[in-house]
Design an enzyme around this catalytic site. Structure first.
Site, PDB file in Angstrom:
ATOM      1  CG  ASP A 176     -43.079 -40.189  40.995  1.00 22.97           C
ATOM      2  OD1 ASP A 176     -43.875 -39.705  40.199  1.00 22.97           O
ATOM      3  OD2 ASP A 176     -42.380 -41.195  40.770  1.00 22.97           O
TER       4      ASP A 176
HETATM    5  C1  NOJ Z   1     -38.862 -42.586  40.054  1.00 24.14           C
HETATM    6  C2  NOJ Z   1     -39.992 -42.600  39.082  1.00 24.14           C
HETATM    7  O1  NOJ Z   1     -39.966 -43.823  38.333  1.00 24.14           O
HETATM    8  C3  NOJ Z   1     -39.883 -41.423  38.130  1.00 24.14           C
HETATM    9  O2  NOJ Z   1     -40.999 -41.402  37.301  1.00 24.14           O
HETATM   10  C4  NOJ Z   1     -39.774 -40.127  38.900  1.00 24.14           C
HETATM   11  O3  NOJ Z   1     -39.600 -39.075  37.972  1.00 24.14           O
HETATM   12  C5  NOJ Z   1     -38.615 -40.177  39.865  1.00 24.14           C
HETATM   13  N1  NOJ Z   1     -38.793 -41.318  40.741  1.00 24.14           N
HETATM   14  C6  NOJ Z   1     -38.487 -38.897  40.704  1.00 24.14           C
HETATM   15  O4  NOJ Z   1     -39.495 -38.786  41.637  1.00 24.14           O
END
Ligand code: NOJ
Length: 807
Positions: free
Chosen positions: A494
């Site tokens: 993200d």
């Molecule tokens: C938490 C998020 O909920 C998830 O969707 C994402 O893949 C991870 N962070 C890594 O950034």
């Protein structure tokens, strides 16, 4: 320092010291009604939507010594006044002689002893129920009779959880409480926001007479709230004020004069905190759960439910911590994550409109579908309903209203409004469901796409198979300058948002894995044309990944819009990313030498004794071009932290190369059960995976955070069961292809699969990691290591001998 122990026989973790480094929690009930219960009896309860229908006020950020959501006070006469304490330790913090919090499957039981009074409180939500029950047993273990009062208490929030924090005028103006007495004279204290008084009423009641009550926090604490939760002034008086709040900070406190308890005697009090349209509507269930026998029955249903769910796979390996994790704690977490998504934990606070994540839930489903296939399918259907016609997906949605949004991407002007990975996960999830259940009919089910006309009617529907095809087509067409998948707003990570035109090697590889699944599916369906097309896509993307993505010792992770690589030795920071190496192996894009070199680079540069870092070296200052990743100090979260979700992918990749010793070492080093002796460094619950652990660039290396709601649960379970133990559902049967540590003599497993029980024994006489030379089913040798589908309701004995051909 240890704070508790695993009681594997009772499938509990028992906390014996209430002063854990951070609150440790358990879940009660489901998103329909339930929430979190902490190990000192605090509870955050909501119904349906943690953002818009929250019942108790639980603010994790206030100190652990404070009371949050719910508690119980006990008191007895001492001299001219009362001796007051909470059997939950918090908020009175009185010295205790015994403290045990039993973190069980679907229940929490706190057993404590203070001042000669032993209290056992079992907290749970009955299966399918819409009330939280507290079954309180008070035993006099002293040698004199004691006259006891019990005062269970709940603190309410406005149902709009964020408004509670942002508006201190409107909220208290609307909050009200009112008492009812039923035909037995028992009190039901209700609470509601004024606008909901005829539709949505919280109630707090018990099965014993209440001599007085309180519904206003200020009155309860006393002295204009200069009384404290640790020492509420109203409990110095014989009775509470019986005040029915017309506004303010609402609580519910019910004073029970339990009476004289003789030495050795136990009294029982049952409270219920629930929500209904009205008291009249709730009455039948209130009356039902006033009966201790009914509460006992509801409690007994919990182990029966968990037995069913967990019995799908039980294992016996030489590693006790792995057994505990695989048999109980990891599958439990896998059940919790698709239910709560990232809605509500001590770290994900459920405010605002985040809802359920498309990417997160698609992955969560994969960890739970063996034990809960029906629930998995229901969630898959919902996910497909927010799949767009062009093949990409809405990033988040509210599972009640099915309203979806584009996540953080909508807040960044000019940024792509889709995430390049979201829609590809659904291909993995649906095919995993099909392989587990054999339910190919699901592929023909018509499910609408997200877009609607002015009247709210879907513009288009497609079969599940059609949805998968569109997902694939989207990424095939969405290629950048190197022909690799465009990044969109982001991929799985993200926090790296490089803008339009950037490419993602992760998404290219995830595409490869999704294509492998589509190739297998179309082969199984006998669809030659699609098979040829997907094979062509696969080979093309594989060639592009290898032509452009190899950085001489490992694979790069991204290209930004002007073609500069990230995750390359040419970078100063973020030179190498774990996902950049594991996924080319998982997708099968990496040829053997590159696969080996890439995983060796992970070992050399990213591995630590607490897990594998996501990337290294961490960025050491904010860079608006790179975005969110640079908001963290080096070693934290995605910026060089041990982002646990990505660890099982390396484990899976290692098993694919046959490196069982390494795969197991990586598994073992993140097994939370094995952290029980090092909790002061780690801090989080040892019975669930956390999302992140601080990496070795951070001074607090080894500190875990964001426990429970993480994709780590699903992937660690898949890594352990499908890849280390190698029990992999396939369309035509159960593949048994272990990749275990060479020192193991073998292991045993009982796996339920498509209507039969497979009693599996694996022996490893030559002490190798991978390779099967003989498979016997019910005493008969079979060819290959795919045990057929029996579906006959019987138990079949499967004997596997590991070895290399010729050994
Ligand atoms: C938490 C998020 O909920 C998830 O969707 C994402 O893949 C991870 N962070 C890594 O950034």
């Amino acid at each position: 320092m240890k704070y508790g122990y695993f009681d594997d026989k009772n499938r509990e973790y028992v906390i014996t010291n209430p002063k854990t480094p951070v609150k440790w929690i358990n879940y009660a009930g489901t998103l329909a009604f339930g929430g979190i219960v902490d190990h000192t009896g605090g509870a955050l309860i909501c119904r349906g939507d943690p953002a818009l229908n929250r019942i108790t006020k639980y603010i994790p950020q206030i100190p652990s010594s404070e009371f949050k959501g719910e508690t119980v006070y006990l008191r007895f006469k001492q001299g001219q006044g009362y001796r007051v304490f909470s059997p939950f330790f918090v908020p009175t913090l009185a010295p205790y002689d015994l403290y045990e919090c039993h973190v069980g499957l679907g229940y929490t039981r706190i057993v404590s002893q203070f001042c000669g009074i032993r209290t056992e409180v079992t907290i749970f939500v009955p299966l399918g129920g819409s009330q939280e029950i507290r079954d309180i047993r008070i035993t006099n273990v002293s040698d004199r009779s004691l006259e006891i009062d019990a005062i269970p208490l709940v603190e309410y929030t406005h149902p709009d959880a964020l408004k509670q924090l942002t508006n201190a005028d409107w909220v208290p103006q609307t909050m009200q409480g009112k008492v009812y007495r039923d035909q037995d004279g028992l009190a039901i204290l209700t609470q509601y926001a004024f606008m909901n008084k005829d539709t949505q009423v919280n109630y707090f009641t018990s099965n014993q007479p209440v001599s007085s009550f309180e519904s206003d926090r200020r009155q309860f604490l006393g002295d204009n709230e200069y009384g404290t939760w640790a020492h509420p002034l109203s409990l110095e008086r014989d009775e509470l004020s019986n005040y029915q709040a017309l506004r303010g900070d609402n609580i519910g406190a019910l004073l029970h004069r339990v009476g004289v308890i003789r030495p050795g005697e136990t009294v029982r009090l049952i409270t219920q905190l629930g929500q209904a349209e009205s008291v009249a509507q709730a009455m039948p269930s209130i009356q039902g759960y006033r009966d201790p026998a009914e509460v006992g029955r509801a409690l007994e249903e919990l182990p029966a439910f968990w037995d069913r769910y967990l019995s799908v796979l039980q294992v016996e390996t030489p590693d006790a911590a792995m057994n505990s994790l695989v048999n109980v704690h990891n599958p439990r977490q896998c059940y919790i994550t698709p239910n709560w998504s990232r809605y509500l934990s001590l770290y994900q606070l459920g405010y605002g409109a985040r809802g359920i994540g498309f990417r997160d839930s698609s992955q969560d489903v994969m960890g739970a579908l063996a034990g809960a296939p029906q629930e998995a399918m229901t969630l898959l259907r919902k996910l497909l309903q927010v799949h767009k016609r062009n093949g990409c997906a809405m990033h988040q949605f509210n599972p009640l209203t099915m309203e979806a949004n584009e996540g953080d991407s909508s807040e960044v002007e000019g940024a792509p409004k889709y995430y390049s990975d979201d829609h590809l996960w659904i291909a993995l999830a649906v095919t995993a469901y099909l392989k587990e259940t054999g339910d190919l009919v699901f592929l023909d089910e018509a499910i609408p796409h997200y877009e609607k006309d002015g009247g709210g009617r879907p513009l288009e529907s497609g079969t599940v198979l059609d949805h998968l095809r569109r997902a694939i087509k989207f990424t095939w067409r969405d290629a950048g300058a190197h022909g690799l998948a465009l990044l969109g707003f982001s991929d799985w990570n993200d926090t790296v948002n490089l803008g339009a035109g950037a490419e993602s090697l992760f998404t290219a590889n995830l595409f490869g894995k999704a294509l492998l699944e589509m190739i297998e599916l179309t082969q199984h369906l006998g669809d030659e044309e699609s098979l040829a097309r997907y094979t062509e896509y696969y080979e093309t993307m594989k060639q592009r990944g290898n032509e452009h993505g190899w950085d001489s010792e490992w694979y790069v992770r991204y290209f930004d819009a002007d073609g500069t690589p990230l995750g390359s030795s040419a970078n100063t920071h973020g030179q190498i990313y774990a996902n950049g190496q594991s996924w080319p192996v998982i997708s099968g894009f990496a040829q053997p030498e590159r696969a080996t070199a890439a995983l060796e680079a992970v070992r050399q540069r990213l591995n630590t004794c607490n897990g594998i870092k996501l990337s290294t070296p961490g960025y050491d200052g904010f860079d608006p071009i790179k975005g969110g990743i640079t908001t963290y100090p080096p070693g934290a979260k995605e910026n060089g932290g041990i982002f646990l979700h990505a660890n099982p992918w390396v484990i899976i990749a290692e098993t694919m190369l046959g490196n069982g010793d390494r795969a197991y070492e990586y598994y073992r080093q993140i097994n939370p059960v094995a952290k029980n002796d090092r909790i002061d460094e780690y801090e989080c619950e040892p019975y669930v995976f956390p999302q992140n652990i601080l990496g070795d660039e951070h001074p607090q290396f080894g500190l875990a955070r964001n426990s429970w709601l993480t994709g780590t649960a699903s992937w660690a379970y898949q890594a352990a069961t499908h890849f280390i133990l190698g029990l992999r559902p396939m369309y035509e049967g159960l593949l048994i292809d272990p990749c275990i540590p060479s020192r193991w003599d073998g292991f045993k497993a009982t796996r339920q699969f498509r209507g039969a029980v497979y009693q599996i024994e694996v022996v490893n006489p030559h002490h190798i990691c991978k390779g099967v030379t003989s498979v016997k089913v019910d005493g008969q040798e079979i060819a290959g290591n795919k045990v057929p589908v029996f579906g006959d309701g019987k138990t079949h004995h499967v004997e596997i001998t590991m070895g290399k051909m010729g050994l």
